[in-house]
Design a protein around this motif. Structure first.
Motif, PDB file in Angstrom:
ATOM      1  N   ASP A  34       0.841  -1.163  -0.406  1.00  0.00           N
ATOM      2  CA  ASP A  34       0.089   0.289  -0.107  1.00  0.00           C
ATOM      3  C   ASP A  34       0.822   1.285  -0.147  1.00  0.00           C
ATOM      4  O   ASP A  34       1.694   1.058   0.248  1.00  0.00           O
ATOM      5  CB  ASP A  34      -0.417  -0.231   1.065  1.00  0.00           C
ATOM      6  CG  ASP A  34      -2.021  -0.882   1.152  1.00  0.00           C
ATOM      7  OD1 ASP A  34      -2.003  -1.175  -0.412  1.00  0.00           O
ATOM      8  OD2 ASP A  34      -2.262  -1.947   2.533  1.00  0.00           O
ATOM      9  N   GLN A  35      -0.132   2.122  -0.442  1.00  0.00           N
ATOM     10  CA  GLN A  35       0.984   3.052  -0.885  1.00  0.00           C
ATOM     11  C   GLN A  35       1.989   4.163   1.211  1.00  0.00           C
ATOM     12  O   GLN A  35       0.203   4.030   1.543  1.00  0.00           O
ATOM     13  CB  GLN A  35       0.389   4.452  -1.479  1.00  0.00           C
ATOM     14  CG  GLN A  35      -1.353   5.261  -0.799  1.00  0.00           C
ATOM     15  CD  GLN A  35      -1.890   6.155  -1.700  1.00  0.00           C
ATOM     16  OE1 GLN A  35      -3.047   6.088  -1.684  1.00  0.00           O
ATOM     17  NE2 GLN A  35      -1.091   6.746  -2.473  1.00  0.00           N
ATOM     18  N   PRO A  36       2.796   4.440   0.978  1.00  0.00           N
ATOM     19  CA  PRO A  36       3.125   5.030   2.347  1.00  0.00           C
ATOM     20  C   PRO A  36       2.371   6.392   2.127  1.00  0.00           C
ATOM     21  O   PRO A  36       2.447   7.032   1.006  1.00  0.00           O
ATOM     22  CB  PRO A  36       4.185   5.008   1.770  1.00  0.00           C
ATOM     23  CG  PRO A  36       4.877   4.928   0.886  1.00  0.00           C
ATOM     24  CD  PRO A  36       4.075   4.476  -0.252  1.00  0.00           C
ATOM     25  N   VAL A  37       2.336   7.431   3.285  1.00  0.00           N
ATOM     26  CA  VAL A  37       1.783   8.674   3.157  1.00  0.00           C
ATOM     27  C   VAL A  37       2.850   9.716   4.157  1.00  0.00           C
ATOM     28  O   VAL A  37       3.458   8.833   5.751  1.00  0.00           O
ATOM     29  CB  VAL A  37       0.789   8.418   3.489  1.00  0.00           C
ATOM     30  CG1 VAL A  37      -0.519   8.192   2.306  1.00  0.00           C
ATOM     31  CG2 VAL A  37       0.439   7.969   4.998  1.00  0.00           C
ATOM     32  N   VAL A  38       2.641  11.261   4.423  1.00  0.00           N
ATOM     33  CA  VAL A  38       3.507  11.379   4.973  1.00  0.00           C
ATOM     34  C   VAL A  38       2.551  12.886   5.696  1.00  0.00           C
ATOM     35  O   VAL A  38       1.953  13.390   4.814  1.00  0.00           O
ATOM     36  CB  VAL A  38       5.314  12.283   4.444  1.00  0.00           C
ATOM     37  CG1 VAL A  38       4.904  12.652   2.855  1.00  0.00           C
ATOM     38  CG2 VAL A  38       5.720  12.957   5.335  1.00  0.00           C
ATOM     39  N   SER A  39       2.335  12.819   6.952  1.00  0.00           N
ATOM     40  CA  SER A  39       1.435  14.042   7.609  1.00  0.00           C
ATOM     41  C   SER A  39       2.601  14.857   7.947  1.00  0.00           C
ATOM     42  O   SER A  39       3.321  14.509   8.935  1.00  0.00           O
ATOM     43  CB  SER A  39       1.193  13.590   8.743  1.00  0.00           C
ATOM     44  OG  SER A  39       0.344  14.342   9.333  1.00  0.00           O
ATOM     45  N   LEU A  40       2.579  16.257   7.338  1.00  0.00           N
ATOM     46  CA  LEU A  40       3.894  17.398   8.255  1.00  0.00           C
ATOM     47  C   LEU A  40       3.193  18.598   8.340  1.00  0.00           C
ATOM     48  O   LEU A  40       1.447  18.739   7.906  1.00  0.00           O
ATOM     49  CB  LEU A  40       4.080  17.356   6.800  1.00  0.00           C
ATOM     50  CG  LEU A  40       3.823  18.007   5.216  1.00  0.00           C
ATOM     51  CD1 LEU A  40       3.354  19.068   5.335  1.00  0.00           C
ATOM     52  CD2 LEU A  40       4.995  17.206   3.995  1.00  0.00           C
ATOM     53  N   ASP A  41       3.944  19.288   8.796  1.00  0.00           N
ATOM     54  CA  ASP A  41       2.854  20.802   8.809  1.00  0.00           C
ATOM     55  C   ASP A  41       3.655  21.359   8.805  1.00  0.00           C
ATOM     56  O   ASP A  41       5.031  22.117   8.504  1.00  0.00           O
ATOM     57  CB  ASP A  41       3.215  21.017  10.918  1.00  0.00           C
ATOM     58  CG  ASP A  41       2.002  20.114  11.587  1.00  0.00           C
ATOM     59  OD1 ASP A  41       0.853  19.674  10.831  1.00  0.00           O
ATOM     60  OD2 ASP A  41       2.423  19.357  12.824  1.00  0.00           O
ATOM     61  N   THR A  42       3.306  22.366   7.672  1.00  0.00           N
ATOM     62  CA  THR A  42       3.977  23.411   6.950  1.00  0.00           C
ATOM     63  C   THR A  42       3.481  25.171   7.218  1.00  0.00           C
ATOM     64  O   THR A  42       2.275  24.728   7.552  1.00  0.00           O
ATOM     65  CB  THR A  42       4.184  23.017   5.723  1.00  0.00           C
ATOM     66  OG1 THR A  42       4.934  24.263   4.409  1.00  0.00           O
ATOM     67  CG2 THR A  42       2.651  23.064   4.959  1.00  0.00           C
ATOM     68  N   ARG A  65       0.031  24.473   9.161  1.00  0.00           N
ATOM     69  CA  ARG A  65      -0.795  23.636   8.372  1.00  0.00           C
ATOM     70  C   ARG A  65      -0.868  22.850   7.930  1.00  0.00           C
ATOM     71  O   ARG A  65       0.168  22.035   7.901  1.00  0.00           O
ATOM     72  CB  ARG A  65      -1.696  24.104   6.807  1.00  0.00           C
ATOM     73  CG  ARG A  65      -2.373  24.062   6.255  1.00  0.00           C
ATOM     74  CD  ARG A  65      -2.947  25.232   4.816  1.00  0.00           C
ATOM     75  NE  ARG A  65      -2.042  24.981   4.230  1.00  0.00           N
ATOM     76  CZ  ARG A  65      -1.481  25.233   3.205  1.00  0.00           C
ATOM     77  NH1 ARG A  65      -3.064  23.936   2.322  1.00  0.00           N
ATOM     78  NH2 ARG A  65      -0.931  24.892   2.179  1.00  0.00           N
ATOM     79  N   ARG A  66      -2.448  21.475   8.393  1.00  0.00           N
ATOM     80  CA  ARG A  66      -0.856  20.144   7.973  1.00  0.00           C
ATOM     81  C   ARG A  66      -1.643  19.459   6.574  1.00  0.00           C
ATOM     82  O   ARG A  66      -2.654  20.297   6.524  1.00  0.00           O
ATOM     83  CB  ARG A  66      -2.164  19.471   9.771  1.00  0.00           C
ATOM     84  CG  ARG A  66      -2.525  17.791   9.423  1.00  0.00           C
ATOM     85  CD  ARG A  66      -0.769  17.565   9.634  1.00  0.00           C
ATOM     86  NE  ARG A  66      -0.446  17.449  10.711  1.00  0.00           N
ATOM     87  CZ  ARG A  66      -1.107  17.207  11.927  1.00  0.00           C
ATOM     88  NH1 ARG A  66      -1.287  15.825  12.032  1.00  0.00           N
ATOM     89  NH2 ARG A  66      -0.008  17.725  13.354  1.00  0.00           N
ATOM     90  N   LEU A  67      -0.973  18.731   6.558  1.00  0.00           N
ATOM     91  CA  LEU A  67      -0.735  18.634   4.955  1.00  0.00           C
ATOM     92  C   LEU A  67      -0.592  16.468   4.852  1.00  0.00           C
ATOM     93  O   LEU A  67       0.151  16.020   6.393  1.00  0.00           O
ATOM     94  CB  LEU A  67      -0.156  19.170   3.499  1.00  0.00           C
ATOM     95  CG  LEU A  67      -0.103  20.311   3.685  1.00  0.00           C
ATOM     96  CD1 LEU A  67       0.898  21.506   2.769  1.00  0.00           C
ATOM     97  CD2 LEU A  67      -1.499  21.012   2.927  1.00  0.00           C
ATOM     98  N   VAL A  68      -1.121  16.083   4.175  1.00  0.00           N
ATOM     99  CA  VAL A  68      -0.832  15.262   3.811  1.00  0.00           C
ATOM    100  C   VAL A  68      -0.928  14.528   2.806  1.00  0.00           C
ATOM    101  O   VAL A  68      -1.268  14.623   1.596  1.00  0.00           O
ATOM    102  CB  VAL A  68      -1.858  13.524   4.714  1.00  0.00           C
ATOM    103  CG1 VAL A  68      -1.669  12.369   4.664  1.00  0.00           C
ATOM    104  CG2 VAL A  68      -2.191  14.208   5.977  1.00  0.00           C
ATOM    105  N   VAL A  69       0.759  13.918   2.571  1.00  0.00           N
ATOM    106  CA  VAL A  69       1.158  13.414   1.289  1.00  0.00           C
ATOM    107  C   VAL A  69       1.074  12.509   1.376  1.00  0.00           C
ATOM    108  O   VAL A  69       2.280  11.548   1.281  1.00  0.00           O
ATOM    109  CB  VAL A  69       2.897  14.386   1.008  1.00  0.00           C
ATOM    110  CG1 VAL A  69       3.098  14.491  -0.380  1.00  0.00           C
ATOM    111  CG2 VAL A  69       2.969  15.654   1.777  1.00  0.00           C
ATOM    112  N   PRO A  70       0.318  11.779  -0.617  1.00  0.00           N
ATOM    113  CA  PRO A  70       0.751  10.313  -0.618  1.00  0.00           C
ATOM    114  C   PRO A  70       1.988   9.796  -0.806  1.00  0.00           C
ATOM    115  O   PRO A  70       2.338  10.935  -2.278  1.00  0.00           O
ATOM    116  CB  PRO A  70      -0.855  10.121  -1.664  1.00  0.00           C
ATOM    117  CG  PRO A  70      -0.848  11.477  -2.665  1.00  0.00           C
ATOM    118  CD  PRO A  70       0.027  12.120  -1.269  1.00  0.00           C
ATOM    119  N   GLY A  71       1.895   8.815  -1.115  1.00  0.00           N
ATOM    120  CA  GLY A  71       3.425   7.869  -2.375  1.00  0.00           C
ATOM    121  C   GLY A  71       3.030   7.557  -3.237  1.00  0.00           C
ATOM    122  O   GLY A  71       1.516   6.781  -3.642  1.00  0.00           O
TER     123      GLY A  71
END
Length: 607
Positions: A245-253, A274-280
């Motif tokens: 399954d795709q990895p994801v990264v949750s980040l605050d920018t 701002r909280r963002l979630v980036v898919p892999g």
């Protein structure tokens, strides 16, 4: 007194009243949001009303849809007072909250099942909580890419999963979720990269665990990125088409446009985030089963190309002396969890050597894993340590193979049992008796008055002759001389023994000072300690053990604490000498414990 029973009854009722008035505990579970993004952490709380503490339940197995992290419990108490129409009412509220951080692993309507909590022996259950998880959308300025070292592999074959986090905008904090690592389809372990000069390394959070990533720079899509690259070794457990399954990264920018003087993801001030979630990207792996044909009975389970080497020390021993055998296994990454099969299963080895059932755990040395085992030759006919064999499956050739060590020559001497009969001069000399014949036969006796002489007998006659005085004074003179000699001998022996003990302490200090901090340091310390105890106790120091020294030391007044310290010193030295080092303690620090142990013994038994 007639009123005493009444007073006691009043106190009993007063003490029992608060317990009876205590309200029953209540339980409630809530999620921070009803809808989340896959890979985005959210809080989940269990509220326990009318409770001051609780045993936190283990939520690691709540359906496999979430990554769970327990954040601890907290007390939440409040009180309020109401006055209505002059009537005062006080409300006291006690609550204990268990806090968790959950991360959804897959999209869809997910359910946090009912959870049971123990409160002072009473078990309460929460109601299930539903959360909708949606797939994350691509975010400008960030990318997350995963790649496998091979698209197809065999069951049990180690593969390298490389993940790269591309950072094109400023970020304060982030966490990466990789569902494939916790899916159960693989055994996984992170890879610690070798440190290279001029490179930067950071500890980042992947699935809540710390992983070391290497920083780099890369251009992609006409944009410059800072990259963080980290790797895992994954080993497929079953055959088939496996989806990672795709990895994801949750980040605050930062939400503003002002840049920090510190570039990258490291440090920011207190700005709006701002909280963002980036898919892999997801991956697919084809896993083939291992062939049954040609599989050896002692197949170790290793899949890959492996080499096994061996070394032994010492190479010249007596029968029964310990030999430290060191086996080094090299091959593809992922050796951390591998354990060597028991050496008793090697027929050529077990036929000539005594092999303990315990083996020291292997240790990683770079990309290799090193094992040590103590052997003892059982006869003088043993001339070598035979090749040690380890079967594995070679995926490149598609067949099973055997890694074998080279034989190690040994010089094994027969052990001689020394008895009292071997002592020099013990056997009695066998003499001869000469028999002489006398031709003249037995001579006759002479009789008559001429053969008589006058004799006087009495003390007055004895005291007039020197021989009598000599006979009278000789015994006390001889006794006195013997006693004086004995005292002189004991005095000399005592001085010699005292001198020998002091020299033994000096030799022990010299041995510790010259031992260094290398592999032979503990052996040198053990030899020095044996010499010291042998000199103190009058024992043979060459093979002195703790069991040999314990009895004499105890009879001379050594205490239990000193004996326990001495046993620990012996165990540590012998572990390093015969098992290749079973403790991580540094030799320098260990030598101080040896000195403290000896000083403690000397205070109790004297020098």
């Amino acid at each position: 007194m007639w009123y005493r029973p009444a007073i006691v009854a009043v106190w009993v009722v007063a003490l029992a009243w608060p317990a009876g008035a205590q309200q029953a505990p209540q339980i409630k579970a809530v999620a921070q949001r009803d809808e989340v993004v896959v890979g985005e952490p959210f809080f989940y709380q269990i509220h326990l009303e009318n409770a001051s503490s609780a045993t936190p339940p283990d939520l690691s197995g709540i359906g496999g849809d979430f990554t769970v992290e327990y954040l601890g419990g907290s007390q939440s108490n409040s009180s309020s007072i109401r006055i209505i129409n002059g009537r005062r009412t006080e409300v006291v509220r006690r609550e204990y909250v268990l806090n968790y951080r959950l991360t959804a692993r897959r999209p869809g309507m997910l359910e946090i099942p009912s959870v049971q909590v123990d409160i002072g022996g009473q078990t309460l259950s929460t109601a299930p909580v539903s959360v909708r998880a949606r797939r994350p959308e691509p975010v400008d300025g960030f990318k997350l890419e995963a790649a496998l070292s091979k698209d197809a592999a065999y069951v049990g074959e180690p593969l390298v999963l490389t993940t790269t986090f591309y950072i094109g905008r400023q970020v304060q904090s982030f966490g990466i979720t990789m569902p494939a690592l916790e899916s159960g389809d693989f055994a996984a372990e992170p890879v610690t990269p070798p440190r290279r000069s001029g490179r930067e390394y950071f500890a980042i959070s992947v699935n809540g665990a710390e992983v070391i990533a290497e920083r780099g720079n890369e251009s992609a899509d006409g944009r410059q990125y800072i990259t963080l690259v980290f790797q895992h070794v994954i080993v497929p457990r079953a055959a088939g088409e496996v989806l990672l399954d795709q990895p994801v990264v949750s980040l605050d920018t930062p939400s503003g446009q002002r840049r920090s003087p510190l570039e990258g993801f490291s440090i920011f001030g207190s700005r709006d985030l701002r909280r963002l979630v980036v898919p892999g990207n997801a991956l697919t792996l084809t896993v083939r089963p291992l062939p049954a044909a040609g599989r050896p009975a002692d197949f170790s389970g290793l899949v890959g190309a492996y080499e096994l080497s061996a070394a032994a020390s010492p190479n010249s021993v007596n029968v029964g002396d310990p030999i430290t055998l060191t086996l080094t296994l090299s091959g593809p990454p992922g050796l951390a969890s591998f354990e060597l099969p028991p050496l008793q299963a090697q027929p050529a080895l077990s036929s000539g050597f005594r092999i303990p059932s315990e083996m020291a755990p292997g240790r990683l040395d770079g990309g290799r894993k090193v094992f040590t085992q103590t052997l003892r030759a059982e006869s003088a006919e043993v001339t070598e340590i035979p090749p040690i064999q380890l079967s594995y499956f070679d995926p490149e050739r598609g067949e099973y193979a055997v890694a074998a060590t080279d034989p190690i020559p040994l010089d094994v001497r027969q052990t001689q049992v020394v008895t009292a009969a071997d002592a020099e001069g013990y056997q009695q000399a066998v003499g001869t008796v000469a028999h002489v014949a006398v031709d003249a036969g037995i001579a006759h006796n002479f009789t008559g008055a001429a053969a008589l002489r006058p004799q006087r007998f009495g003390p007055d006659v004895w005291m007039r002759t020197p021989g009598s005085w000599a006979l009278l004074l000789a015994p006390p003179l001889l006794f006195g001389a013997a006693a004086a000699g004995r005292l002189a001998q004991r005095a000399g022996g005592f001085r010699a023994e005292t001198r020998r003990r002091r020299q033994a302490r000096a030799r022990l200090e010299a041995a510790l000072a010259g031992a260094g901090d290398g592999p032979g340091a503990y052996t040198a310390a053990l030899d020095g300690l044996r010499g010291y105890l042998g000199a103190h106790l009058g024992l043979n120091a060459s093979a002195l053990t703790y069991a040999d020294a314990e009895g004499p030391l105890r009879r001379r007044g050594a205490g239990e604490e000193s004996l326990a310290s001495l046993r620990k010193v012996f165990d540590t030295c012998e572990a390093h000498r015969y098992a290749g080092g079973a403790t991580p303690e540094s030799a320098t620090g260990f030598f101080e414990s040896v000195r403290d142990c000896v000083a403690s013994i000397e205070r109790e038994i004297g020098t």
